[in-house]
Write a protein that holds these residues in place. Sequence first.
Motif, mmCIF file in Angstrom:
data_model
loop_
_atom_site.group_PDB
_atom_site.id
_atom_site.type_symbol
_atom_site.label_atom_id
_atom_site.label_comp_id
_atom_site.label_asym_id
_atom_site.label_seq_id
_atom_site.Cartn_x
_atom_site.Cartn_y
_atom_site.Cartn_z
ATOM 1 N N LYS A 104 0.841 -1.212 0.000
ATOM 2 C CA LYS A 104 0.000 0.000 0.000
ATOM 3 C C LYS A 104 0.869 1.252 0.000
ATOM 4 N N GLY A 105 1.936 1.237 0.814
ATOM 5 C CA GLY A 105 2.820 2.394 0.881
ATOM 6 C C GLY A 105 3.536 2.663 -0.427
ATOM 7 N N ILE A 106 3.979 1.606 -1.106
ATOM 8 C CA ILE A 106 4.633 1.780 -2.405
ATOM 9 C C ILE A 106 3.666 2.402 -3.410
ATOM 10 N N MET A 107 2.454 1.869 -3.482
ATOM 11 C CA MET A 107 1.482 2.380 -4.456
ATOM 12 C C MET A 107 1.091 3.821 -4.154
ATOM 13 N N GLU A 108 0.956 4.128 -2.878
ATOM 14 C CA GLU A 108 0.486 5.463 -2.501
ATOM 15 C C GLU A 108 1.597 6.502 -2.502
ATOM 16 N N GLU A 112 2.504 6.881 -6.418
ATOM 17 C CA GLU A 112 1.555 8.004 -6.367
ATOM 18 C C GLU A 112 0.287 7.721 -7.169
ATOM 19 N N LEU A 113 -0.262 6.530 -6.957
ATOM 20 C CA LEU A 113 -1.497 6.151 -7.635
ATOM 21 C C LEU A 113 -2.698 6.743 -6.915
ATOM 22 N N PRO A 114 -3.719 7.116 -7.656
ATOM 23 C CA PRO A 114 -4.960 7.567 -7.015
ATOM 24 C C PRO A 114 -5.656 6.367 -6.381
ATOM 25 N N PRO A 115 -6.603 6.591 -5.458
ATOM 26 C CA PRO A 115 -7.266 5.483 -4.764
ATOM 27 C C PRO A 115 -7.849 4.428 -5.705
ATOM 28 N N GLN A 116 -8.484 4.853 -6.778
ATOM 29 C CA GLN A 116 -9.077 3.893 -7.714
ATOM 30 C C GLN A 116 -7.983 3.072 -8.410
ATOM 31 N N GLY A 117 -6.904 3.726 -8.764
ATOM 32 C CA GLY A 117 -5.795 3.026 -9.399
ATOM 33 C C GLY A 117 -5.134 2.041 -8.444
ATOM 34 N N MET A 118 -5.000 2.426 -7.162
ATOM 35 C CA MET A 118 -4.424 1.539 -6.158
ATOM 36 C C MET A 118 -5.267 0.284 -5.994
#
Length: 224
Positions: A104-108, A112-118
């Motif tokens: 989750k930390g890597i994606m966020e 820097e993915l948006p919530p839908q992309g994550m």
Amino acid sequence: MDTLSLNKNEILSAYQFRHATKEFDSRKKISESDFQFILETGRLSPSSFGFEPWRFVVVQSPEVREKLRPYAWGAQKQLATASHFVLILSRLPKDMAADSDYIKGIMENVQELPPQGMEGKRKVFDKFLKVDFGLMENERAMFEWSCRQTYLALGNMLTSAALIGIDSCPMEGFDKAKVEQILEEEGILDAEHFGISCMAAFGYRLNEPRGKTRQGAEQVIQWV
């Protein structure tokens, strides 16, 4: 060296130059800028889903190297003579699960993915782990899959070193449990999150190697 000016022959010459150096000239040290370049090529390497399950531990302490030697049979001369010695750690299965705090930390924070992309990427990754590769049922298989990502970084570091005339040696010749125990005792390894994947030594060769031996292209390349 301006790497942008390299031609194909110069790149192939670097591959011919690179060999598994068993003993280094301990009098010769790699410059800080050159080794930072090598490390940067590892950091910038690709990984599955871009999740970077690695950590690079540069062991310059003679005391720590000496503690590792009894349990690293494949690194006896390298530990004693290498200018720089790197332990490549790999994330443990719990960190690489699709719903882990690390992923989750890597994606966020990194991707820097948006919530839908994550959420979309998490679902695809979860299916990959559970269905496509069937990794989640076997912790060792899951760890080895993470280790495979670290070998992409390892290969790039070996090649980048060769391109600037620096020798290297990748190694798996060690007692994994014993090495991890020492690293944990030394406060180097967080055993809750990492295990050791491989080792790599860097420096300048003491002796000239024999010629490179490889199978011919017709034996290892198939066109269909």
